[in-house]
Design a protein around this motif. Structure first.
Motif, PDB file in Angstrom:
ATOM      1  N   PRO A 168      -4.579  -6.168   0.515  1.00 43.59           N
ATOM      2  CA  PRO A 168      -4.781  -4.847  -0.126  1.00 43.59           C
ATOM      3  C   PRO A 168      -5.145  -4.987  -1.610  1.00 43.59           C
ATOM      4  CG  PRO A 168      -2.453  -5.283   0.113  1.00 43.59           C
ATOM      5  CD  PRO A 168      -3.148  -6.415   0.816  1.00 43.59           C
ATOM      6  N   VAL A 169      -6.245  -5.686  -1.851  1.00 40.89           N
ATOM      7  CA  VAL A 169      -6.733  -5.900  -3.215  1.00 40.89           C
ATOM      8  C   VAL A 169      -8.171  -5.406  -3.266  1.00 40.89           C
ATOM      9  CG1 VAL A 169      -7.148  -7.580  -5.054  1.00 40.89           C
ATOM     10  CG2 VAL A 169      -5.248  -7.918  -3.461  1.00 40.89           C
ATOM     11  N   SER A 170      -8.483  -4.554  -4.230  1.00 37.47           N
ATOM     12  CA  SER A 170      -9.821  -3.974  -4.306  1.00 37.47           C
ATOM     13  C   SER A 170     -10.805  -4.922  -4.964  1.00 37.47           C
ATOM     14  CB  SER A 170      -9.773  -2.662  -5.103  1.00 37.47           C
ATOM     15  OG  SER A 170      -9.496  -2.931  -6.467  1.00 37.47           O
ATOM     16  N   MET A 171     -12.089  -4.587  -4.851  1.00 37.60           N
ATOM     17  CA  MET A 171     -13.156  -5.368  -5.477  1.00 37.60           C
ATOM     18  C   MET A 171     -12.928  -5.457  -6.980  1.00 37.60           C
ATOM     19  SD  MET A 171     -17.155  -4.397  -6.002  1.00 37.60           S
ATOM     20  CE  MET A 171     -16.705  -3.288  -7.354  1.00 37.60           C
ATOM     21  N   THR A 172     -12.574  -4.347  -7.593  1.00 34.73           N
ATOM     22  CA  THR A 172     -12.368  -4.317  -9.036  1.00 34.73           C
ATOM     23  C   THR A 172     -11.253  -5.255  -9.457  1.00 34.73           C
ATOM     24  OG1 THR A 172     -13.086  -2.006  -9.114  1.00 34.73           O
ATOM     25  CG2 THR A 172     -11.857  -2.824 -11.004  1.00 34.73           C
ATOM     26  N   GLU A 173     -10.177  -5.287  -8.706  1.00 33.32           N
ATOM     27  CA  GLU A 173      -9.046  -6.148  -9.042  1.00 33.32           C
ATOM     28  C   GLU A 173      -9.394  -7.622  -8.886  1.00 33.32           C
ATOM     29  OE1 GLU A 173      -6.044  -2.630  -7.505  1.00 33.32           O
ATOM     30  OE2 GLU A 173      -6.458  -4.376  -6.244  1.00 33.32           O
ATOM     31  N   ILE A 174     -10.158  -7.948  -7.843  1.00 36.09           N
ATOM     32  CA  ILE A 174     -10.593  -9.333  -7.652  1.00 36.09           C
ATOM     33  C   ILE A 174     -11.469  -9.786  -8.815  1.00 36.09           C
ATOM     34  CG2 ILE A 174     -12.011 -10.856  -6.209  1.00 36.09           C
ATOM     35  CD1 ILE A 174     -11.101  -9.196  -3.796  1.00 36.09           C
ATOM     36  N   VAL A 175     -12.429  -8.941  -9.170  1.00 40.03           N
ATOM     37  CA  VAL A 175     -13.355  -9.281 -10.252  1.00 40.03           C
ATOM     38  C   VAL A 175     -12.613  -9.401 -11.581  1.00 40.03           C
ATOM     39  CG1 VAL A 175     -15.340  -8.491 -11.586  1.00 40.03           C
ATOM     40  CG2 VAL A 175     -15.343  -8.267  -9.097  1.00 40.03           C
ATOM     41  N   MET A 189      -4.195   1.057  -9.671  1.00 40.60           N
ATOM     42  CA  MET A 189      -4.697  -0.319  -9.729  1.00 40.60           C
ATOM     43  C   MET A 189      -3.537  -1.299  -9.546  1.00 40.60           C
ATOM     44  SD  MET A 189      -7.065  -2.158 -12.643  1.00 40.60           S
ATOM     45  CE  MET A 189      -8.471  -1.154 -12.142  1.00 40.60           C
ATOM     46  N   ASN A 190      -3.759  -2.318  -8.731  1.00 39.57           N
ATOM     47  CA  ASN A 190      -2.735  -3.304  -8.427  1.00 39.57           C
ATOM     48  C   ASN A 190      -2.697  -4.369  -9.538  1.00 39.57           C
ATOM     49  OD1 ASN A 190      -0.995  -5.183  -7.349  1.00 39.57           O
ATOM     50  ND2 ASN A 190      -1.908  -5.150  -5.304  1.00 39.57           N
ATOM     51  N   LEU A 191      -1.892  -4.135 -10.557  1.00 38.42           N
ATOM     52  CA  LEU A 191      -1.814  -5.057 -11.695  1.00 38.42           C
ATOM     53  C   LEU A 191      -1.229  -6.408 -11.302  1.00 38.42           C
ATOM     54  CD1 LEU A 191      -0.644  -2.635 -14.549  1.00 38.42           C
ATOM     55  CD2 LEU A 191      -2.961  -3.433 -14.040  1.00 38.42           C
ATOM     56  N   GLU A 192      -0.330  -6.399 -10.331  1.00 36.57           N
ATOM     57  CA  GLU A 192       0.281  -7.661  -9.905  1.00 36.57           C
ATOM     58  C   GLU A 192      -0.763  -8.570  -9.274  1.00 36.57           C
ATOM     59  OE1 GLU A 192       3.274  -8.950 -10.409  1.00 36.57           O
ATOM     60  OE2 GLU A 192       3.674  -7.193 -11.664  1.00 36.57           O
ATOM     61  N   ALA A 193      -1.692  -7.994  -8.528  1.00 38.00           N
ATOM     62  CA  ALA A 193      -2.761  -8.797  -7.918  1.00 38.00           C
ATOM     63  C   ALA A 193      -3.659  -9.397  -8.982  1.00 38.00           C
ATOM     64  CB  ALA A 193      -3.575  -7.927  -6.959  1.00 38.00           C
ATOM     65  N   ILE A 194      -4.007  -8.578  -9.982  1.00 39.12           N
ATOM     66  CA  ILE A 194      -4.851  -9.071 -11.076  1.00 39.12           C
ATOM     67  C   ILE A 194      -4.149 -10.204 -11.815  1.00 39.12           C
ATOM     68  CG2 ILE A 194      -5.971  -8.460 -13.252  1.00 39.12           C
ATOM     69  CD1 ILE A 194      -6.233  -5.603 -12.171  1.00 39.12           C
ATOM     70  N   LYS A 195      -2.864 -10.017 -12.123  1.00 38.97           N
ATOM     71  CA  LYS A 195      -2.109 -11.041 -12.838  1.00 38.97           C
ATOM     72  C   LYS A 195      -1.996 -12.320 -12.018  1.00 38.97           C
ATOM     73  CE  LYS A 195       1.809  -9.791 -14.572  1.00 38.97           C
ATOM     74  NZ  LYS A 195       3.127  -9.096 -14.681  1.00 38.97           N
ATOM     75  N   SER A 196      -1.812 -12.190 -10.713  1.00 39.30           N
ATOM     76  CA  SER A 196      -1.667 -13.370  -9.860  1.00 39.30           C
ATOM     77  C   SER A 196      -2.947 -14.193  -9.861  1.00 39.30           C
ATOM     78  CB  SER A 196      -1.318 -12.955  -8.436  1.00 39.30           C
ATOM     79  OG  SER A 196      -0.074 -12.286  -8.395  1.00 39.30           O
ATOM     80  N   ILE A 197      -4.090 -13.512  -9.673  1.00 38.49           N
ATOM     81  CA  ILE A 197      -5.378 -14.222  -9.678  1.00 38.49           C
ATOM     82  C   ILE A 197      -5.643 -14.821 -11.051  1.00 38.49           C
ATOM     83  CG2 ILE A 197      -7.872 -13.961  -9.409  1.00 38.49           C
ATOM     84  CD1 ILE A 197      -7.295 -11.699  -7.410  1.00 38.49           C
ATOM     85  N   TYR A 198      -5.388 -14.040 -12.089  1.00 40.10           N
ATOM     86  CA  TYR A 198      -5.676 -14.472 -13.461  1.00 40.10           C
ATOM     87  C   TYR A 198      -4.865 -15.715 -13.825  1.00 40.10           C
ATOM     88  CZ  TYR A 198      -5.962 -14.268 -18.562  1.00 40.10           C
ATOM     89  OH  TYR A 198      -6.150 -14.585 -19.885  1.00 40.10           O
ATOM     90  N   PHE A 199      -3.565 -15.681 -13.616  1.00 39.40           N
ATOM     91  CA  PHE A 199      -2.721 -16.805 -14.024  1.00 39.40           C
ATOM     92  C   PHE A 199      -2.920 -18.020 -13.120  1.00 39.40           C
ATOM     93  CE2 PHE A 199      -0.259 -13.338 -16.091  1.00 39.40           C
ATOM     94  CZ  PHE A 199      -0.336 -13.837 -17.389  1.00 39.40           C
ATOM     95  N   PHE A 200      -3.288 -17.797 -11.866  1.00 37.29           N
ATOM     96  CA  PHE A 200      -3.602 -18.928 -10.992  1.00 37.29           C
ATOM     97  C   PHE A 200      -4.828 -19.671 -11.512  1.00 37.29           C
ATOM     98  CE2 PHE A 200      -5.937 -20.769  -7.419  1.00 37.29           C
ATOM     99  CZ  PHE A 200      -4.959 -21.587  -6.861  1.00 37.29           C
ATOM    100  N   GLU A 201      -5.847 -18.910 -11.931  1.00 33.80           N
ATOM    101  CA  GLU A 201      -7.054 -19.528 -12.472  1.00 33.80           C
ATOM    102  C   GLU A 201      -6.792 -20.187 -13.826  1.00 33.80           C
ATOM    103  OE1 GLU A 201     -10.383 -19.838 -11.216  1.00 33.80           O
ATOM    104  OE2 GLU A 201      -9.074 -19.567  -9.479  1.00 33.80           O
ATOM    105  N   MET A 202      -5.982 -19.557 -14.653  1.00 39.23           N
ATOM    106  CA  MET A 202      -5.672 -20.131 -15.960  1.00 39.23           C
ATOM    107  C   MET A 202      -4.885 -21.430 -15.825  1.00 39.23           C
ATOM    108  SD  MET A 202      -7.145 -18.315 -18.231  1.00 39.23           S
ATOM    109  CE  MET A 202      -6.396 -19.052 -19.682  1.00 39.23           C
TER     110      MET A 202
END
Length: 253
Positions: A96-103, A1-14
């Protein structure tokens, strides 16, 4: 799982919360204070207690749910709609970000912001009434599950919406009436039998009832049933979201 992608989306939204502090934090606190002032003075003076609980304390779980649902749906829907509106969604879908990581990134941020506001509302309510939580773990479970489920619901609305009118249709015109008619400010047992039966078709009733039980051990619906309703709704939303990403519904031209 691409944790960096999740963190990037998460902190951008926060980060968007910090830029809209008045709208995201101050507005819900003022609205909740007005509910306590108006309902406490106008209704609380006539209804002293419901099932042994003071009226002000009784409506607190409903007010928290009202805020939690609207905030989670609004944040979840806008978070994914805005990239669609600007066209940057295609950069995300081609990366290269999966559906799960985006969600996880978008829904996690929306749920976090909703829960933050919910905690602030709980703190605000404690300034007006004496609150006690009989089952803190159950309260936290309902709180987190509701936040995640309705953030996911908002995420799906953001994908479905074609314009800002559709984006605001459900959060502004559907959810508030369901919450108001779901026992936020009264017990459905106070209604005539026919309207009690009608109220049980309102899914929000189960959320408020289960959440209120965790505070005062009183409920209009068995809390086990309320928990099951949330799980079923969450499973349906996950299935729907899986279909959306597989088909590209309203995500690809």
């Amino acid at each position: 799982m691409n944790l960096e992608a999740i963190k990037s989306i998460y902190f951008f939204e926060m980060a968007r919360t910090r830029r809209t502090l008045l709208q995201s934090v101050v507005s819900p606190v003022i609205s909740t204070s007005l509910y306590f002032i108006v309902f406490g003075a106008a209704v609380g003076s006539r209804i002293q207690e419901i099932d042994g609980v003071s009226y002000g304390a009784f409506i607190t779980p409903g007010l928290i749910m009202l805020t939690l649902l609207t905030q989670c749906i609004g944040n979840g829907s806008f978070g994914i709609y805005f990239p669609k509106f600007t066209g940057t969604i295609y950069e995300l879908l081609s990366s290269p970000v999966s559906m799960t990581e985006i969600v996880l990134g978008y829904v996690g941020a929306a749920a976090t912001k909703g829960m933050m506001i919910g905690i602030i509302i709980l703190g605000t309510a404690s300034l007006f009434v004496d609150l006690s939580i009989a089952h803190p773990f159950v309260m936290l479970l309902f709180f987190v599950l509701t936040a995640v489920t309705f953030s996911l619901f908002g995420f799906i609305i953001g994908i479905w919406a074609k314009d800002f009118e559709q984006l605001n249709l459900i959060p502004m015109l559907v959810i508030p009436p369901l919450v108001f008619l779901g026992g936020s400010f009264y017990s459905v047992n106070m209604l005539p039998p026919f309207w009690q039966a009608v109220s049980h078709f309102n899914p929000v009733l189960y959320l408020i009832s289960g959440f209120r039980w965790s505070f005062f051990e009183i409920a209009d619906v068995n809390p086990v049933v309320s928990f099951a309703i949330i799980i079923v709704f969450l499973a349906v939303l996950m299935g729907l979201l899986t279909w959306i990403f597989r088909t590209g519904y309203r995500l690809r031209n």
